[in-house]
Design a protein around this motif. Structure first.
Motif, mmCIF file in Angstrom:
data_model
loop_
_atom_site.group_PDB
_atom_site.id
_atom_site.type_symbol
_atom_site.label_atom_id
_atom_site.label_comp_id
_atom_site.label_asym_id
_atom_site.label_seq_id
_atom_site.Cartn_x
_atom_site.Cartn_y
_atom_site.Cartn_z
ATOM 1 N N SER A 261 19.522 -32.907 40.241
ATOM 2 C CA SER A 261 20.185 -31.852 41.218
ATOM 3 C C SER A 261 20.140 -30.512 40.307
ATOM 4 C CB SER A 261 21.504 -32.224 41.598
ATOM 5 O OG SER A 261 22.312 -32.208 40.625
ATOM 6 N N ALA A 262 20.307 -29.431 41.074
ATOM 7 C CA ALA A 262 20.319 -28.038 40.387
ATOM 8 C C ALA A 262 21.368 -27.266 41.048
ATOM 9 C CB ALA A 262 19.094 -27.579 40.122
ATOM 10 N N CYS A 263 21.128 -26.667 42.219
ATOM 11 C CA CYS A 263 21.833 -25.825 42.660
ATOM 12 C C CYS A 263 22.976 -26.186 43.287
ATOM 13 C CB CYS A 263 20.706 -24.800 43.690
ATOM 14 S SG CYS A 263 20.732 -25.735 45.090
ATOM 15 N N ARG A 264 22.917 -27.330 43.887
ATOM 16 C CA ARG A 264 24.017 -27.868 44.734
ATOM 17 C C ARG A 264 24.401 -27.047 45.814
ATOM 18 N NH1 ARG A 264 25.671 -32.107 40.786
ATOM 19 N NH2 ARG A 264 27.293 -32.768 42.412
ATOM 20 N N GLY A 266 21.903 -26.443 48.631
ATOM 21 C CA GLY A 266 20.943 -26.473 49.637
ATOM 22 C C GLY A 266 19.827 -25.562 49.462
ATOM 23 N N LEU A 267 19.467 -25.209 48.336
ATOM 24 C CA LEU A 267 18.379 -23.993 48.173
ATOM 25 C C LEU A 267 17.398 -24.147 47.378
ATOM 26 C CD1 LEU A 267 21.178 -21.476 47.190
ATOM 27 C CD2 LEU A 267 19.994 -21.367 49.199
ATOM 28 N N CYS A 268 17.371 -25.504 46.417
ATOM 29 C CA CYS A 268 16.107 -25.573 45.597
ATOM 30 C C CYS A 268 15.540 -26.964 45.885
ATOM 31 C CB CYS A 268 16.938 -25.586 44.436
ATOM 32 S SG CYS A 268 17.671 -27.351 43.794
ATOM 33 N N ARG A 269 15.857 -27.876 46.532
ATOM 34 C CA ARG A 269 15.243 -29.230 46.904
ATOM 35 C C ARG A 269 15.119 -30.048 45.775
ATOM 36 N NH1 ARG A 269 10.346 -28.156 51.258
ATOM 37 N NH2 ARG A 269 10.823 -30.546 51.521
ATOM 38 N N SER A 270 15.821 -29.808 44.746
ATOM 39 C CA SER A 270 15.767 -30.837 43.473
ATOM 40 C C SER A 270 16.500 -32.216 43.935
ATOM 41 C CB SER A 270 16.183 -30.404 42.194
ATOM 42 O OG SER A 270 17.579 -29.703 42.367
ATOM 43 N N CYS A 271 17.387 -32.076 44.800
ATOM 44 C CA CYS A 271 18.118 -33.478 45.192
ATOM 45 C C CYS A 271 17.550 -34.004 46.420
ATOM 46 C CB CYS A 271 19.467 -33.116 45.339
ATOM 47 S SG CYS A 271 19.670 -31.922 46.867
ATOM 48 N N LEU A 299 18.396 -33.387 51.740
ATOM 49 C CA LEU A 299 18.685 -32.846 50.625
ATOM 50 C C LEU A 299 20.336 -33.265 50.445
ATOM 51 C CD1 LEU A 299 16.418 -31.648 50.726
ATOM 52 C CD2 LEU A 299 17.230 -29.296 50.303
ATOM 53 N N CYS A 301 22.917 -32.822 48.391
ATOM 54 C CA CYS A 301 23.682 -31.951 47.846
ATOM 55 C C CYS A 301 24.640 -31.414 48.895
ATOM 56 C CB CYS A 301 23.485 -30.828 46.898
ATOM 57 S SG CYS A 301 22.332 -29.727 47.657
HETATM 58 S S1 FES Z 1 20.546 -29.749 44.599
HETATM 59 FE FE1 FES Z 1 19.611 -27.892 45.138
HETATM 60 S S2 FES Z 1 19.014 -28.474 47.147
HETATM 61 FE FE2 FES Z 1 20.218 -29.823 46.473
#
Ligand code: FES
Length: 314
Positions: A261-264, A266-271, A299, A301
């Motif tokens: 995860s990164a942004c938490r 809903g902006l980056c898709r890492s989760c 996503l 987060c």
């Molecule tokens: S952590 Fe960035 S979209 Fe979920």
């Protein structure tokens, strides 16, 4: 990758420019104009920042970091603690927002720090000779980053500064005057981007010709209508209750299931994780309508369930 800070400069009040290079001066991974990188700070936080420098310059990435008014430690840390020589962990560049180079031209509408992903796209247009125009909306010139770089481009750049121009920027007229076949790109405060989307829709611009990137989750993602539901993990095993006031990511972490995860927000898709069954209530800002309708990933987060149980391929 670990990169070292080789340059720091104040691009405007509240906007820090950070130059990153490989410590051995190696070539950095290629990126699409409009891309961002995940930056992991020594305080443990990871944030996404757009690369503002030219995609043709593989020796460095310049990032633009706006000081968020209610910073939870990312931009505040950057503005207060970063020094020349500091080493930072940087993710591979990712482009969720970029130029559609098949379009006849490009109309950019940036608000404040939203200029950062757009700047590298402008550089690409200049390099390829693609036609473009920019509306740059700022509170004042003091807060307007990269004005010096934009100064020679007065014919294509329309600056709207709140302290110099009465009223709101006339986004609808700007889009109406756009030549046929151009695409629209916007990044900035949520209400400004909403105005761009509604003006474009009212003027008949096709949805696929409007591109946007949100920096912050401007809409409440943990809305009050949230209901408790369950997630079942297909490979890991186990079923967990997700209460009204917690995300799937929070619940899995609390149960020892650690996923990227990164942004938490809903902006980056890492989760993003594959969804096996159950209907997701997508609350992110990055999946396309086609991806939402396909209901094949979620996503975790911010997104929730429209049913009693989601089964994740985790
Ligand atoms: S952590 Fe960035 S979209 Fe979920």
């Amino acid at each position: 990758m670990e990169l070292v800070i080789t340059g720091l400069r104040l691009e405007a009040e509240g906007v820090l420019g950070v130059e990153l290079q490989d410590h051995a001066r190696g070539v950095l991974p290629a990126f699409r104009p409009g891309a961002h990188v995940d930056v992991s700070f020594p305080n443990g936080l990871t944030r996404q920042y757009s690369i503002v420098s030219s995609a043709d310059d593989r020796a460095r990435y310049w990032l633009g970091i706006g000081l968020a008014p209610n910073s939870r430690g990312g931009s505040k840390f950057a503005h207060e603690e970063l020094r020349l020589g500091t080493r930072l962990q940087i993710g591979e560049p990712r482009a969720l927002f970029g130029l559609d180079e098949t379009a006849a031209g490009h109309l950019f509408i940036a608000g404040g720090i939203g200029i950062t992903p757009i700047l590298s796209m402008l550089r690409r247009c200049i390099a390829t000779g693609a036609p473009w125009r920019l509306m740059y909306c700022v509170r004042s010139r003091r807060n307007a980053a990269y004005l010096e770089q934009l100064a020679p481009l007065t014919e294509q750049v329309l600056l709207h500064s709140d302290d110099e121009h009465a009223g709101r920027p006339d986004i609808e007229s700007f889009i109406r005057e756009m030549p046929q076949g151009w695409n629209v790109y916007t990044c900035g405060p949520g209400p400004m981007m909403d105005a761009v989307c509604s003006s474009a829709a009212a003027l008949g611009v096709a949805e696929g010709a409007v591109h946007l990137e949100r920096f912050r989750a401007d809409a409440p993602t943990m809305a009050s209508q949230s209901q408790e539901f369950h997630v079942r993990l297909l490979r890991h095993g186990g079923t967990f209750a997700v209460p009204q006031d917690a995300s799937i990511l929070d619940v899995l972490e609390a149960n020892g299931v650690c996923l990227p995860s990164a942004c938490r927000e809903g902006l980056c898709r890492s989760c993003e994780v594959p969804l096996v069954s159950g209907e997701a209530d997508h609350r992110d800002f990055v999946l396309s309508d086609v991806e939402r309708d396909a209901n094949r990933s979620i996503l975790i987060c911010v997104s929730r369930a429209k049913c009693s149980e989601l089964v994740l391929d985790v």
